[in-house]
Design a protein around this motif. Structure first.
Motif, PDB file in Angstrom:
ATOM      1  N   GLU A 100       0.838  -1.061   0.402  1.00  0.00           N
ATOM      2  CA  GLU A 100       0.129   0.060   0.240  1.00  0.00           C
ATOM      3  C   GLU A 100       0.911   1.725  -0.030  1.00  0.00           C
ATOM      4  O   GLU A 100       0.451   2.306  -1.386  1.00  0.00           O
ATOM      5  CB  GLU A 100      -1.078  -0.588   1.413  1.00  0.00           C
ATOM      6  CG  GLU A 100      -1.723  -1.083   0.834  1.00  0.00           C
ATOM      7  CD  GLU A 100      -3.252  -0.581  -0.043  1.00  0.00           C
ATOM      8  OE1 GLU A 100      -3.195   0.354  -0.082  1.00  0.00           O
ATOM      9  OE2 GLU A 100      -3.009  -1.528  -0.545  1.00  0.00           O
ATOM     10  N   ASN A 101       2.162   1.176   0.561  1.00  0.00           N
ATOM     11  CA  ASN A 101       2.718   2.156   0.528  1.00  0.00           C
ATOM     12  C   ASN A 101       3.541   2.659  -0.911  1.00  0.00           C
ATOM     13  O   ASN A 101       3.814   3.831  -1.150  1.00  0.00           O
ATOM     14  CB  ASN A 101       3.976   1.858   1.561  1.00  0.00           C
ATOM     15  CG  ASN A 101       3.225   2.213   3.002  1.00  0.00           C
ATOM     16  OD1 ASN A 101       2.409   2.924   2.988  1.00  0.00           O
ATOM     17  ND2 ASN A 101       4.786   1.925   4.148  1.00  0.00           N
ATOM     18  N   ILE A 102       3.449   1.328  -1.425  1.00  0.00           N
ATOM     19  CA  ILE A 102       4.318   2.479  -2.601  1.00  0.00           C
ATOM     20  C   ILE A 102       3.379   2.465  -3.690  1.00  0.00           C
ATOM     21  O   ILE A 102       3.590   3.566  -4.674  1.00  0.00           O
ATOM     22  CB  ILE A 102       4.321   0.152  -3.577  1.00  0.00           C
ATOM     23  CG1 ILE A 102       6.192   0.010  -2.712  1.00  0.00           C
ATOM     24  CG2 ILE A 102       5.683   0.693  -4.668  1.00  0.00           C
ATOM     25  CD1 ILE A 102       6.140  -1.889  -3.018  1.00  0.00           C
ATOM     26  N   VAL A 103       2.277   1.556  -3.589  1.00  0.00           N
ATOM     27  CA  VAL A 103       0.696   2.271  -4.174  1.00  0.00           C
ATOM     28  C   VAL A 103       0.187   4.057  -3.848  1.00  0.00           C
ATOM     29  O   VAL A 103       0.255   4.211  -4.585  1.00  0.00           O
ATOM     30  CB  VAL A 103      -0.288   1.441  -4.484  1.00  0.00           C
ATOM     31  CG1 VAL A 103      -1.650   1.851  -4.927  1.00  0.00           C
ATOM     32  CG2 VAL A 103       0.287   0.225  -4.622  1.00  0.00           C
ATOM     33  N   SER A 104       0.864   4.469  -2.888  1.00  0.00           N
ATOM     34  CA  SER A 104       1.033   5.232  -2.252  1.00  0.00           C
ATOM     35  C   SER A 104       1.506   6.086  -3.271  1.00  0.00           C
ATOM     36  O   SER A 104       1.273   7.357  -3.378  1.00  0.00           O
ATOM     37  CB  SER A 104       0.474   5.939  -1.465  1.00  0.00           C
ATOM     38  OG  SER A 104      -1.242   5.019  -0.176  1.00  0.00           O
ATOM     39  N   GLU A 105       2.844   5.735  -3.100  1.00  0.00           N
ATOM     40  CA  GLU A 105       3.937   6.824  -3.701  1.00  0.00           C
ATOM     41  C   GLU A 105       3.991   6.626  -4.815  1.00  0.00           C
ATOM     42  O   GLU A 105       4.151   8.108  -5.688  1.00  0.00           O
ATOM     43  CB  GLU A 105       4.855   5.878  -3.253  1.00  0.00           C
ATOM     44  CG  GLU A 105       5.262   5.693  -1.486  1.00  0.00           C
ATOM     45  CD  GLU A 105       6.835   5.186  -0.683  1.00  0.00           C
ATOM     46  OE1 GLU A 105       7.570   4.385  -2.171  1.00  0.00           O
ATOM     47  OE2 GLU A 105       6.868   4.856   0.162  1.00  0.00           O
ATOM     48  N   MET A 106       3.622   5.627  -5.771  1.00  0.00           N
ATOM     49  CA  MET A 106       3.741   6.076  -7.268  1.00  0.00           C
ATOM     50  C   MET A 106       2.313   6.465  -7.758  1.00  0.00           C
ATOM     51  O   MET A 106       2.621   7.314  -8.463  1.00  0.00           O
ATOM     52  CB  MET A 106       3.015   4.194  -8.128  1.00  0.00           C
ATOM     53  CG  MET A 106       4.202   3.782  -7.545  1.00  0.00           C
ATOM     54  SD  MET A 106       4.148   1.698  -8.358  1.00  0.00           S
ATOM     55  CE  MET A 106       3.431   2.178 -10.037  1.00  0.00           C
ATOM     56  N   GLU A 107       1.409   6.686  -7.012  1.00  0.00           N
ATOM     57  CA  GLU A 107      -0.285   7.508  -7.201  1.00  0.00           C
ATOM     58  C   GLU A 107       0.237   9.069  -6.785  1.00  0.00           C
ATOM     59  O   GLU A 107      -0.130   9.795  -8.085  1.00  0.00           O
ATOM     60  CB  GLU A 107      -1.370   6.969  -6.482  1.00  0.00           C
ATOM     61  CG  GLU A 107      -1.916   5.873  -6.477  1.00  0.00           C
ATOM     62  CD  GLU A 107      -2.533   5.626  -5.740  1.00  0.00           C
ATOM     63  OE1 GLU A 107      -3.703   4.232  -6.079  1.00  0.00           O
ATOM     64  OE2 GLU A 107      -2.862   6.419  -4.126  1.00  0.00           O
ATOM     65  N   ALA A 108       1.407   8.921  -6.420  1.00  0.00           N
ATOM     66  CA  ALA A 108       1.902  10.700  -5.583  1.00  0.00           C
ATOM     67  C   ALA A 108       2.883  11.104  -6.841  1.00  0.00           C
ATOM     68  O   ALA A 108       2.047  12.939  -7.122  1.00  0.00           O
ATOM     69  CB  ALA A 108       2.343  10.812  -4.281  1.00  0.00           C
ATOM     70  N   GLN A 109       3.530  10.458  -7.844  1.00  0.00           N
ATOM     71  CA  GLN A 109       4.115  10.941  -8.864  1.00  0.00           C
ATOM     72  C   GLN A 109       4.002  10.822  -9.414  1.00  0.00           C
ATOM     73  O   GLN A 109       4.078  11.937 -10.568  1.00  0.00           O
ATOM     74  CB  GLN A 109       5.096   9.218  -8.511  1.00  0.00           C
ATOM     75  CG  GLN A 109       6.353   8.872  -7.810  1.00  0.00           C
ATOM     76  CD  GLN A 109       7.075   8.366  -7.336  1.00  0.00           C
ATOM     77  OE1 GLN A 109       6.479   6.616  -7.995  1.00  0.00           O
ATOM     78  NE2 GLN A 109       7.939   7.814  -6.108  1.00  0.00           N
ATOM     79  N   VAL A 110       2.622  10.184 -10.016  1.00  0.00           N
ATOM     80  CA  VAL A 110       1.755  10.125 -11.314  1.00  0.00           C
ATOM     81  C   VAL A 110       1.033  11.803 -11.084  1.00  0.00           C
ATOM     82  O   VAL A 110       0.957  12.448 -11.264  1.00  0.00           O
ATOM     83  CB  VAL A 110       1.354   9.237 -11.717  1.00  0.00           C
ATOM     84  CG1 VAL A 110      -0.210   9.473 -12.300  1.00  0.00           C
ATOM     85  CG2 VAL A 110       2.006   8.094 -11.965  1.00  0.00           C
ATOM     86  N   ALA A 111       0.230  11.779  -9.952  1.00  0.00           N
ATOM     87  CA  ALA A 111      -0.397  13.399  -9.713  1.00  0.00           C
ATOM     88  C   ALA A 111       0.632  14.600  -9.867  1.00  0.00           C
ATOM     89  O   ALA A 111      -0.076  15.249 -10.053  1.00  0.00           O
ATOM     90  CB  ALA A 111      -1.035  13.548  -8.388  1.00  0.00           C
ATOM     91  N   SER A 112       2.225  14.447  -9.613  1.00  0.00           N
ATOM     92  CA  SER A 112       2.997  15.471  -9.534  1.00  0.00           C
ATOM     93  C   SER A 112       2.388  16.014 -10.878  1.00  0.00           C
ATOM     94  O   SER A 112       3.118  17.103 -11.160  1.00  0.00           O
ATOM     95  CB  SER A 112       4.082  15.110  -8.494  1.00  0.00           C
ATOM     96  OG  SER A 112       3.288  15.178  -7.511  1.00  0.00           O
ATOM     97  N   ILE A 113       3.227  14.797 -11.477  1.00  0.00           N
ATOM     98  CA  ILE A 113       3.460  14.677 -13.105  1.00  0.00           C
ATOM     99  C   ILE A 113       2.161  15.468 -13.739  1.00  0.00           C
ATOM    100  O   ILE A 113       2.625  16.127 -15.053  1.00  0.00           O
ATOM    101  CB  ILE A 113       4.325  13.518 -14.004  1.00  0.00           C
ATOM    102  CG1 ILE A 113       5.418  13.092 -13.135  1.00  0.00           C
ATOM    103  CG2 ILE A 113       4.060  13.511 -15.445  1.00  0.00           C
ATOM    104  CD1 ILE A 113       5.720  11.845 -13.257  1.00  0.00           C
ATOM    105  N   GLU A 114       0.690  14.942 -13.698  1.00  0.00           N
ATOM    106  CA  GLU A 114      -0.546  15.445 -14.240  1.00  0.00           C
ATOM    107  C   GLU A 114      -0.857  16.549 -14.176  1.00  0.00           C
ATOM    108  O   GLU A 114      -0.942  17.123 -15.080  1.00  0.00           O
ATOM    109  CB  GLU A 114      -1.237  14.153 -13.633  1.00  0.00           C
ATOM    110  CG  GLU A 114      -1.092  13.268 -14.449  1.00  0.00           C
ATOM    111  CD  GLU A 114      -3.012  12.440 -13.840  1.00  0.00           C
ATOM    112  OE1 GLU A 114      -3.504  12.259 -14.909  1.00  0.00           O
ATOM    113  OE2 GLU A 114      -2.555  12.689 -13.045  1.00  0.00           O
ATOM    114  N   GLU A 115       0.026  17.106 -12.735  1.00  0.00           N
ATOM    115  CA  GLU A 115       0.094  18.500 -12.378  1.00  0.00           C
ATOM    116  C   GLU A 115       0.454  19.661 -13.309  1.00  0.00           C
ATOM    117  O   GLU A 115       0.281  20.713 -13.919  1.00  0.00           O
ATOM    118  CB  GLU A 115       0.044  18.838 -11.105  1.00  0.00           C
ATOM    119  CG  GLU A 115       0.209  20.207 -10.511  1.00  0.00           C
ATOM    120  CD  GLU A 115       0.540  19.933  -9.051  1.00  0.00           C
ATOM    121  OE1 GLU A 115      -0.147  21.754  -8.450  1.00  0.00           O
ATOM    122  OE2 GLU A 115       0.118  19.505  -8.262  1.00  0.00           O
TER     123      GLU A 115
END
Length: 323
Positions: free
Chosen positions: A178-193
């Motif tokens: 779950e920590n890995i998934v959360s980190e990946m989601e945060a990275q993707v969100a930052s790039i999308e922004e």
């Protein structure tokens, strides 16, 4: 922009890729039957019962102490989950992390059943992309009393997240998953922004094979989704899956950027693209916007996929993502 990568996660076609590992076989995106992802987050209590991508109900009685991973994407997930010391066998095409060099090799599509049984694993992580070719061998492993779990053939970031959490549940590593998934989601969100600030999206041609035909990725693939996430347009986006594209059609599309993933196994892949007949007039060639990126990071359905997304973003929009 480099601050995006301080979250902590470590970081194609039928004739070129076997789940992003360089073996000749079907890419991971081809099959659509998903494994059932876990529905709850928290500590794993064994026994665990999961339904895998082959439709088999797999009962894992105890937390696995020895694991065989049959494909590089599974291996990368397992190591990121902190299971490195439990990995006793990997495919011949595993090359990441470096620790896999010293792990017993069990073959590729044609895997060594006897060797796997001899390693006495508590869990065998197979993969949906190997179904059909490896069915008989997988059944031999089951008949020998081994727990075999077939991981889904993920074709999107969301499905990768499901694969990570499913492997986490099967191995007692749910919290880390779950920590890995959360980190990946945060990275993707930052790039999308950041990508949302781009006012003039570029067109991109993705080359994943060139011998004898030029292959690209259309809709329903990781790389097409990546282009959408970074606010770029795939010139082959109207096509589906991993397909052949005629050189004349590529020239007519006149992409702003060309990305090849063949740099690791084709000599001067970028130079070969630039020297093709008619390509001198393509915008990407005229503006020196032809790049070679790491195939593994763009096609393996594991934790490094977000790093591959960032590399693609930096190649397509260097002024935006290299700050």
């Amino acid at each position: 922009m480099n601050k995006i990568w301080k979250f902590g996660a470590t970081a194609g076609l039928a004739a070129v890729l076997m789940a992003g590992c360089g073996e000749t076989a079907t890419p991971e995106e081809d099959v659509e039957t998903p494994a059932e992802p876990p529905t709850e987050v928290g500590d794993v209590e064994f026994p665990v019962t999961l339904t895998d991508a082959a439709g088999n109900e797999v009962v894992i009685d105890e937390e696995p102490g020895a694991i065989v991973s049959m494909i590089p994407s599974n291996t990368e997930i397992a190591y990121e989950l902190g299971l490195g010391e439990k990995i006793v066998g990997v495919s011949d095409y595993d090359n990441y992390p470096e620790a896999t060099v010293d792990v017993e090799k069990i073959g590729g599509q044609e895997f060594n059943v006897e060797k796997i049984i001899g390693l006495q694993p508590d869990l065998v992580l197979a993969h949906e992309s190997g179904l059909g070719v490896g069915d008989a061998g997988l059944q031999q492993l089951r008949d020998a009393g081994l727990d075999v779990f077939v991981v889904q053939n993920a074709a999107s970031f969301e499905e990768v997240y499901d694969s990570i959490t499913t492997i986490g549940e099967a191995t007692g590593s749910m919290e880390r998953a779950e920590n890995i998934v959360s980190e990946m989601e945060a990275q993707v969100a930052s790039i999308e922004e950041l990508a949302a600030t781009i006012e003039e999206p570029k067109t991109v041609f993705l080359e994943v094979g060139s011998q004898p035909d030029i292959y690209t990725t259309g809709s329903g693939t990781f790389m097409d989704e990546m282009l959408t996430l970074i606010n770029a347009e795939n010139v082959a986006g109207e096509l589906e899956g991993w397909v052949i594209m005629d050189p004349e059609a590529i020239v007519a599309a006149n992409p702003d950027v060309i990305i090849t993933t063949e740099g690791a196994y084709v000599e001067d892949a970028v130079g070969q693209i630039k020297s093709r007949g008619g390509f001198a007039e393509v915008t990407a060639v005229k503006e020196e916007a032809v790049y070679s990126l790491d195939s593994d990071m763009l096609t393996r359905s594991g934790p490094r996929l977000t790093a591959g997304l960032m590399e693609m973003a930096q190649a397509v929009y260097p002024d935006v993502f290299n700050e």
